[in-house]
Design a protein around this motif. Structure first.
Motif, PDB file in Angstrom:
ATOM      1  N   VAL A 225       2.972  -6.073  -9.194  1.00 41.52           N
ATOM      2  CA  VAL A 225       2.264  -4.884  -8.700  1.00 41.52           C
ATOM      3  C   VAL A 225       1.611  -4.089  -9.835  1.00 41.52           C
ATOM      4  O   VAL A 225       1.175  -2.959  -9.634  1.00 41.52           O
ATOM      5  N   ALA A 226       1.536  -4.695 -11.012  1.00 43.05           N
ATOM      6  CA  ALA A 226       0.958  -3.993 -12.167  1.00 43.05           C
ATOM      7  C   ALA A 226      -0.481  -3.562 -11.915  1.00 43.05           C
ATOM      8  O   ALA A 226      -0.898  -2.475 -12.325  1.00 43.05           O
ATOM      9  N   ARG A 227      -1.249  -4.398 -11.244  1.00 50.84           N
ATOM     10  CA  ARG A 227      -2.658  -4.066 -10.985  1.00 50.84           C
ATOM     11  C   ARG A 227      -2.814  -2.920  -9.997  1.00 50.84           C
ATOM     12  O   ARG A 227      -3.873  -2.289  -9.924  1.00 50.84           O
ATOM     13  N   ILE A 228      -1.768  -2.669  -9.225  1.00 50.17           N
ATOM     14  CA  ILE A 228      -1.785  -1.555  -8.273  1.00 50.17           C
ATOM     15  C   ILE A 228      -1.327  -0.280  -8.974  1.00 50.17           C
ATOM     16  O   ILE A 228      -1.947   0.781  -8.851  1.00 50.17           O
ATOM     17  N   LEU A 229      -0.245  -0.381  -9.741  1.00 48.53           N
ATOM     18  CA  LEU A 229       0.340   0.785 -10.386  1.00 48.53           C
ATOM     19  C   LEU A 229      -0.438   1.260 -11.608  1.00 48.53           C
ATOM     20  O   LEU A 229      -0.561   2.468 -11.843  1.00 48.53           O
TER      21      LEU A 229
ATOM     22  N   GLY B 102       0.766  -1.245   0.000  1.00 48.52           N
ATOM     23  CA  GLY B 102       0.000   0.000   0.000  1.00 48.52           C
ATOM     24  C   GLY B 102       0.791   1.286   0.000  1.00 48.52           C
ATOM     25  O   GLY B 102       0.222   2.380  -0.019  1.00 48.52           O
ATOM     26  N   TRP B 103       2.131   1.196   0.008  1.00 45.99           N
ATOM     27  CA  TRP B 103       2.958   2.417   0.000  1.00 45.99           C
ATOM     28  C   TRP B 103       2.866   3.104  -1.349  1.00 45.99           C
ATOM     29  O   TRP B 103       3.041   2.484  -2.384  1.00 45.99           O
ATOM     30  N   MET B 104       2.557   4.415  -1.344  1.00 45.84           N
ATOM     31  CA  MET B 104       2.389   5.156  -2.597  1.00 45.84           C
ATOM     32  C   MET B 104       2.971   6.564  -2.493  1.00 45.84           C
ATOM     33  O   MET B 104       2.459   7.498  -3.098  1.00 45.84           O
ATOM     34  N   ASP B 105       4.031   6.736  -1.756  1.00 41.92           N
ATOM     35  CA  ASP B 105       4.609   8.067  -1.538  1.00 41.92           C
ATOM     36  C   ASP B 105       5.499   8.474  -2.715  1.00 41.92           C
ATOM     37  O   ASP B 105       6.662   8.851  -2.533  1.00 41.92           O
ATOM     38  N   ILE B 106       4.967   8.375  -3.927  1.00 38.47           N
ATOM     39  CA  ILE B 106       5.735   8.605  -5.144  1.00 38.47           C
ATOM     40  C   ILE B 106       4.866   9.258  -6.210  1.00 38.47           C
ATOM     41  O   ILE B 106       3.649   9.147  -6.184  1.00 38.47           O
TER      42      ILE B 106
ATOM     43  N   PRO C 221      -3.776   1.373 -12.615  1.00 37.24           N
ATOM     44  CA  PRO C 221      -4.902   2.297 -12.445  1.00 37.24           C
ATOM     45  C   PRO C 221      -4.496   3.683 -11.946  1.00 37.24           C
ATOM     46  O   PRO C 221      -5.219   4.654 -12.138  1.00 37.24           O
ATOM     47  N   ARG C 222      -3.333   3.773 -11.309  1.00 38.85           N
ATOM     48  CA  ARG C 222      -2.868   5.062 -10.786  1.00 38.85           C
ATOM     49  C   ARG C 222      -1.976   5.805 -11.781  1.00 38.85           C
ATOM     50  O   ARG C 222      -1.448   6.877 -11.480  1.00 38.85           O
ATOM     51  N   GLY C 223      -1.787   5.206 -12.957  1.00 40.91           N
ATOM     52  CA  GLY C 223      -0.946   5.844 -13.973  1.00 40.91           C
ATOM     53  C   GLY C 223       0.528   5.823 -13.632  1.00 40.91           C
ATOM     54  O   GLY C 223       1.311   6.631 -14.138  1.00 40.91           O
ATOM     55  N   LEU C 224       0.935   4.901 -12.776  1.00 38.19           N
ATOM     56  CA  LEU C 224       2.328   4.849 -12.321  1.00 38.19           C
ATOM     57  C   LEU C 224       3.149   3.726 -12.960  1.00 38.19           C
ATOM     58  O   LEU C 224       4.363   3.668 -12.776  1.00 38.19           O
ATOM     59  N   MET C 225       2.508   2.853 -13.711  1.00 35.67           N
ATOM     60  CA  MET C 225       3.242   1.739 -14.305  1.00 35.67           C
ATOM     61  C   MET C 225       4.212   2.262 -15.366  1.00 35.67           C
ATOM     62  O   MET C 225       3.802   2.969 -16.294  1.00 35.67           O
TER      63      MET C 225
END
Length: 232
Positions: free
Chosen positions: A128-132, A108-112, A134-138
């Motif tokens: 972690v692709a499914r986490i990154l 759950g860390w997202m300090d980026i 949707p947030r546009g971070l992949m």
């Protein structure tokens, strides 16, 4: 029940003519005047394009280097093997690693704000692709965030390079500065974004390409910009 507008918000609402198309320079002067926040709010540009995002060649995404930066220092995470760690740190990356940061992200860390990765570790990011995603971070080669040139990639992000992608409604949303910027700096940054979008026009896009352009700061009313006033 409708929320009542404060006296200050009513006053600024009255300054914006909802039926008028402002020139880019007028809009950037006005967006500073109608800002009601006490903090250094973000100034965002919204561009509605004549594209169909469901078609692969019209699902636009890319990057642009803003001449005056964004006014915010981006926090950069670099995923890489040990041989690239020192290069990433020297370039100014805030966080560098691989398995340890994959674990942190999965927890759950997202300090980026931006993630850059070397090609040889992309397979491991599948965890972690499914986490990154949707947030546009992949990381993605199209935005220059999958590369072996870590030094240049980190440097560009720190200097004001931003990534954008069209949403399902055909709209590009991008932060192009802060209300502390001069109108000229905001106009320069907005012009650079729009110019980049014009160059990316898909050949299959028909009709009017640059449909609408608007600008707003955090909590301010939107200001419609005349696309014809943006010379590209």
């Amino acid at each position: 029940m409708a929320k009542k507008l404060t006296k200050k918000r009513k006053a600024v609402e009255g300054k914006v003519d909802p039926d008028k198309l402002y020139s880019l320079s007028e809009a950037m002067t006005l967006v500073k005047e109608v800002n009601t926040t006490k903090f250094n709010a973000s100034v965002d540009v919204h561009v509605r394009l004549g594209v169909d995002p469901r078609k692969a060649d019209q699902a636009l995404r890319g990057t642009v280097s803003l001449p005056h930066g964004t006014g915010k220092t981006k926090r950069v995470l670099v995923f890489c093997m040990p041989d690239k760690v020192e290069e990433a740190k020297a370039a100014g990356a805030d966080y560098v690693g691989l398995e340890d940061y994959i674990q942190k992200v999965s927890e759950g860390w997202m300090d980026i704000d931006v993630i850059i990765a070397t090609p040889n570790v992309m397979a491991q990011l599948g965890k972690v692709a499914r986490i990154l995603g949707p947030r546009g971070l992949m990381p993605n080669p199209k935005t220059g965030t999958v590369t072996n040139d870590i030094t240049n990639a980190v440097s560009e992000v720190k200097k004001g390079k931003i990534a954008f992608r069209v949403d399902k409604f055909g709209i590009i949303h991008a932060s192009i500065g802060r209300v502390s910027f001069t109108p000229e700096q905001l106009a320069d940054n907005a012009h650079e974004l729009v110019s980049t979008l014009v160059k990316m026009k898909p050949s299959s896009s028909k009709g009017i390409y640059m449909r609408t352009v608007s600008v707003a700061s955090t909590m301010s009313p939107g200001i419609a910009v005349d696309p014809k006033s943006i010379k590209v």
